[in-house]
Write an enzyme that holds these catalytic residues in place. Sequence first.
Site, mmCIF file in Angstrom:
data_model
loop_
_atom_site.group_PDB
_atom_site.id
_atom_site.type_symbol
_atom_site.label_atom_id
_atom_site.label_comp_id
_atom_site.label_asym_id
_atom_site.label_seq_id
_atom_site.Cartn_x
_atom_site.Cartn_y
_atom_site.Cartn_z
ATOM 1 N N ASP A 53 10.249 -1.472 28.674
ATOM 2 C CA ASP A 53 10.012 -1.681 27.236
ATOM 3 C C ASP A 53 9.168 -0.572 26.618
ATOM 4 O O ASP A 53 8.489 -0.791 25.623
ATOM 5 C CB ASP A 53 9.334 -3.043 26.978
ATOM 6 C CG ASP A 53 10.056 -4.196 27.640
ATOM 7 O OD1 ASP A 53 11.276 -4.292 27.460
ATOM 8 O OD2 ASP A 53 9.404 -4.993 28.344
ATOM 9 N N HIS A 62 17.515 -2.762 24.854
ATOM 10 C CA HIS A 62 16.665 -1.880 24.074
ATOM 11 C C HIS A 62 17.228 -1.725 22.669
ATOM 12 O O HIS A 62 18.415 -1.912 22.433
ATOM 13 C CB HIS A 62 16.469 -0.520 24.749
ATOM 14 C CG HIS A 62 17.730 0.140 25.187
ATOM 15 N ND1 HIS A 62 18.167 0.110 26.490
ATOM 16 C CD2 HIS A 62 18.654 0.854 24.507
ATOM 17 C CE1 HIS A 62 19.297 0.784 26.591
ATOM 18 N NE2 HIS A 62 19.617 1.239 25.405
ATOM 19 N N THR A 67 12.696 -5.502 39.544
ATOM 20 C CA THR A 67 14.146 -5.602 39.443
ATOM 21 C C THR A 67 14.747 -5.267 40.804
ATOM 22 O O THR A 67 14.018 -5.022 41.765
ATOM 23 C CB THR A 67 14.687 -4.691 38.319
ATOM 24 O OG1 THR A 67 16.034 -5.052 38.029
ATOM 25 C CG2 THR A 67 14.584 -3.219 38.676
#
Length: 428
Positions: A13, A41, A240
Amino acid sequence: MSAFIVLGAQWGDEGKGKMTDYLAEEANVVVRFQGGNNAGHTVVVGDKEYKLRLIPSGILYEDKLNVIGNGVVVDPKALFEEIEYLEGVGVKISPEKLIVSDRAQLIMPYHKVLDKLKEKARGKNDIGTTGRGIGPCYTDKFERCGIRVCDLLHEDVFIEKLRENVEMKNAYITKVLGGEALNFDEILDEYLGFAKKLRPFVQDTSVKVYDAIKADKTVLFEGAQGMLLDIDYGTYPYVTSSNTTAGGVSSGSGIGPNMITNAVGITKAYTTRVGKGPFPTELLGETGDWIREKGHEYGVNTGRSRRCGWLDLVIIKTAVRVSGLTSLAVTKIDTLAGLEKIKVCVGYKFNDTVIDYFPASLEDLAECEPIYEEFDGWDDSVADVRSYDELPENVKKYLARISEFTGTRISIVGVGPKRDQTMRIDNL
């Protein structure tokens, strides 16, 4: 020959989408090399806002080739929904602008079911998955039972692999996780429909990217998430399922590391993260809430609020080392305008000692107390500034300290969400 990487230097982010869109003007080819549609995004061009998840940010330009590389996990349904969304807002999509690797792994319906059921089974130890099947798809890839794009285009092969997977997954879903079995025929019909739509976009993308570099074209590799979400170097297990650092570029795109010339790390002027896990510089009071609201710190995909804190230079220095960053792009300088004092973390107190590295152990990280340096803030609105010389002196001092501590040049500064609220102050 020019091939450069845009990477997140924090927990994601950071503004990679905006920076990729900005730098894509200089590129001929934009490549996604890892992740999936779990990383959203936002890109603002003029008065228009575009929300992207899977398709590279270069798609907003008419003359760029956009590549979904072999390291990406592709949900065909999500891909075509995104294409439909983009075309609905006036962005044309064609195989001349977008190609998908024949080696990319496919996210299947059972991956999403497994993702949600396993997360539920973890109870209080959940890891904050988005439930989009990313982790289970990567699991199948490394267990060598995954289904690739090239398999989907060979109907007999696809049917056989799908049947084997559905049988195995249904047994686990029903007997271990207590879920409902999936219907083989429904999945088959849906994905054979995807095959017809996907076929024109499929290529050996490694060859395409290699040929572009050899032809002296400029290639931009667009990272998803951030360094601290990397499967190896992130705050494991709150990470992730792919390599988000520069090391993931070669394996995820099929291009040798010697062909990459620069790596730009994107960092906010402060720090945010989503979900669980230690966060040494987190601000739990009014200042953290103020930054969250002013910076609109809510997830594009999930809408989840982001935890906010002071800039942690130990993290940025780690990203520089791990990914070999050649410069930094600092975003959201405008968000901090109005604060009387601003802090940055330059080390941690741990077990009565001072450390300047990011611990692997979450238990150790949770015990770390940040060591701060304090800077005077800036009241001036910087949103309309378009050159470094026009920035307030306190902003310049802040940026200089970031560069000094990390040993890395700052090449770009962002002062707002729009493409034109970006200033180039040095080479990449």
